[in-house]
Design a protein around this motif. Structure first.
Motif, short mmCIF file in Angstrom:
data_model
loop_
_atom_site.label_atom_id
_atom_site.label_comp_id
_atom_site.label_asym_id
_atom_site.label_seq_id
_atom_site.Cartn_x
_atom_site.Cartn_y
_atom_site.Cartn_z
N GLY B 10 61.12 29.57 20.47
CA GLY B 10 60.05 29.04 21.41
C GLY B 10 59.01 30.10 21.28
O GLY B 10 57.69 30.05 21.80
N LEU B 11 59.42 31.43 20.81
CA LEU B 11 58.36 32.48 20.67
C LEU B 11 58.22 33.11 19.53
O LEU B 11 59.39 33.48 18.86
CB LEU B 11 58.54 33.47 21.90
CG LEU B 11 58.12 34.79 22.01
CD1 LEU B 11 56.46 34.32 22.57
CD2 LEU B 11 58.61 35.90 23.15
N GLU B 16 53.57 36.55 12.01
CA GLU B 16 54.98 36.01 11.49
C GLU B 16 54.91 34.64 11.08
O GLU B 16 54.04 33.99 11.43
CB GLU B 16 55.93 36.33 12.44
CG GLU B 16 56.24 37.75 12.82
CD GLU B 16 57.44 38.36 13.60
OE1 GLU B 16 57.91 39.44 13.57
OE2 GLU B 16 58.00 37.35 14.32
N THR B 17 56.16 33.92 11.00
CA THR B 17 56.25 32.69 10.38
C THR B 17 56.97 31.97 11.59
O THR B 17 58.15 32.09 11.94
CB THR B 17 56.76 32.64 9.12
OG1 THR B 17 56.29 32.88 7.97
CG2 THR B 17 57.21 31.05 8.80
N LEU B 18 56.33 30.71 11.90
CA LEU B 18 56.81 29.78 12.72
C LEU B 18 57.61 28.73 11.95
O LEU B 18 57.26 28.18 11.15
CB LEU B 18 55.85 28.89 13.67
CG LEU B 18 56.22 27.86 14.39
CD1 LEU B 18 56.96 28.11 15.39
CD2 LEU B 18 54.98 27.14 14.62
N SER B 19 58.82 28.74 12.26
CA SER B 19 59.66 27.80 11.71
C SER B 19 60.43 26.59 12.75
O SER B 19 61.10 27.06 13.50
CB SER B 19 61.06 28.52 11.10
OG SER B 19 60.40 29.65 9.87
N LEU B 82 59.36 22.60 9.27
CA LEU B 82 58.07 23.11 9.26
C LEU B 82 57.98 24.70 9.22
O LEU B 82 58.80 25.18 10.09
CB LEU B 82 57.37 22.53 10.38
CG LEU B 82 55.75 23.39 10.55
CD1 LEU B 82 54.88 22.83 9.42
CD2 LEU B 82 55.35 22.88 11.98
N LYS B 83 57.24 25.21 8.15
CA LYS B 83 56.85 26.62 8.28
C LYS B 83 55.43 26.73 8.17
O LYS B 83 54.85 26.30 7.51
CB LYS B 83 57.56 27.24 7.15
CG LYS B 83 59.12 27.16 7.09
CD LYS B 83 59.78 27.89 6.05
CE LYS B 83 61.05 28.07 5.77
NZ LYS B 83 61.88 28.40 7.02
N LEU B 84 55.15 27.50 9.34
CA LEU B 84 53.54 27.99 9.73
C LEU B 84 53.68 29.49 9.54
O LEU B 84 54.29 30.12 10.28
CB LEU B 84 53.12 27.25 10.75
CG LEU B 84 51.60 27.61 11.11
CD1 LEU B 84 50.62 26.92 9.99
CD2 LEU B 84 51.18 27.06 12.56
N ARG B 85 52.95 30.02 8.41
CA ARG B 85 52.76 31.29 8.30
C ARG B 85 51.65 32.08 8.80
O ARG B 85 50.80 31.34 9.28
CB ARG B 85 52.58 31.59 6.78
CG ARG B 85 54.01 31.18 5.83
CD ARG B 85 53.80 31.30 4.38
NE ARG B 85 52.82 30.55 3.82
CZ ARG B 85 53.04 29.06 3.39
NH1 ARG B 85 54.15 28.50 3.75
NH2 ARG B 85 51.88 28.41 3.26
N SER B 86 51.81 33.38 8.67
CA SER B 86 50.73 34.12 9.66
C SER B 86 49.97 33.62 10.86
O SER B 86 48.82 33.32 10.81
CB SER B 86 49.73 34.18 8.43
OG SER B 86 50.13 34.53 7.37
N THR B 92 49.55 28.39 19.25
CA THR B 92 50.37 28.14 20.26
C THR B 92 50.13 26.70 20.51
O THR B 92 49.19 26.20 20.83
CB THR B 92 49.99 29.00 21.66
OG1 THR B 92 50.45 30.35 21.17
CG2 THR B 92 50.98 28.57 22.89
N ALA B 93 51.11 25.81 20.60
CA ALA B 93 50.95 24.50 20.90
C ALA B 93 52.55 24.02 21.05
O ALA B 93 53.56 24.72 20.75
CB ALA B 93 50.39 23.73 19.79
#
Lengths: 111, 120
Positions: B10-11, B16-19, B82-86, B92-93
Motif C-alpha cells: 500500500g506504500l 521506486e517501483t509499484l508492483s 502491473l509494474k509502474l516504475r519511477s 498515488t491512486a
C-alpha cells in the motif's frame, strides 16, 4: 488525447428523470461508441451502458443511453435513492487499441 | 461468478517501483475475447486506463504511461500484474484490475481496488 467533458453534478427528487451529458472534444474517437459506468460510493465502477445505448444483463431499463455526433447522454428515469452515485462516460480514443478515455464524471444526488 | 482481487504494497517510496497483482477466480484468464486491464483513480486525474494484456502476453498501454509501465500475465496462476516504475506522488491512486471484454469493448468485471500511496 480526447477529452470527455461532463457536468460535475446533477440532482433530482425520487421519481424524477435526470439526464447527464458527455461532450467529446476531439474527432479522434476510434469508434462511434460511448460507454457509461456507475460508481457507487466506496465501490468499483460498474458497466451501465455499452455501444451508446445497450444495457448489460441486470441493468434496469430506467437507464438509457444515446449518442448524436460528438455528444452522448445518459438518462435515468424514475430516480431512486440507490441511484446516488458518480457516473462516467468513456470511449476508445484514436483506435480500438487505446487509449481508453474516461469522462470527468458527474455526481448524481437524489434529494 | 468471475472475481478479481488486487494485492500489493500500500506504500511505495518515490522513484521506486509499484508492483500489484490481480488474481482471477471463477474463470480462466486464457479465455479468448478477453483482455485484462489495469485502471487507476485519483482525485486529481479521475479514472485513467493504464493498459491491457491478452493471455498470450500481447499488451497495449496508455501512451501517457507507456514508458514506465509493464503488464505481465501468468496463466498458470490465473493472474496478471502491473509494474509502474519511477513513481511520484501523482501516482498515488486506487488501482483497479478489470476484465476488458473485446465483445463489448468495455470493462465488465472489476476488482474492489487497492490504494497505493507514494510517499517517503
Amino acid at each position: 488525447q480526447s477529452v470527455l467533458t461532463q457536468p460535475p453534478s446533477a440532482s433530482g427528487t425520487p421519481g424524477q428523470s435526470v439526464t447527464i451529458s458527455c461532450s467529446v472534444s476531439s474527432s479522434n474517437i476510434g469508434s462511434d461508441y460511448v460507454y457509461w459506468y456507475q460508481q457507487l460510493p466506496g465501490t468499483a465502477p460498474k458497466l451501465l451502458i455499452f455501444r451508446n445505448d445497450q444495457r448489460p444483463s441486470g441493468v434496469p431499463d430506467r437507464f438509457s443511453g444515446s449518442k448524436s455526433g460528438t455528444s452522448a447522454s445518459l438518462a435515468i428515469s424514475g430516480l431512486r435513492s440507490e441511484d446516488e452515485a458518480d457516473y462516467y462516460c468513456a470511449a476508445w480514443d484514436d483506435s480500438l487499441s487505446g487509449p481508453y478515455v474516461f469522462g470527468t464524471g458527474t455526481k448524481i444526488t437524489v434529494l | 461468478q468471475l472475481q478479481l482481487q488486487e494485492s500489493g504494497p500500500g506504500l511505495v517510496k518515490p522513484s521506486e517501483t509499484l508492483s500489484l497483482t490481480c488474481a482471477v477466480s471463477g474463470g480462466f484468464i486464457g479465455s479468448s475475447s478477453y483482455y485484462w486491464a489495469w485502471i487507476r483513480q485519483s482525485p486529481g486525474r479521475g479514472l485513467e486506463w493504464i493498459g491491457s494484456i491478452y493471455y498470450s502476453g500481447s499488451t497495449f498501454y496508455n501512451p501517457s504511461l507507456k514508458s514506465r509501465v509493464t503488464i505481465l500475465v501468468d496463466t498458470s496462476k490465473n493472474q496478471f500484474s502491473l509494474k509502474l516504475r519511477s513513481v511520484i506522488a501523482a501516482d498515488t491512486a486506487v488501482y483497479f484490475c478489470a476484465r476488458d471484454t473485446r465483445i463489448l469493448y468495455a470493462f465488465d468485471y472489476w476488482g474492489q481496488g487497492t490504494l497505493a500511496t507514494v510517499s517517503s
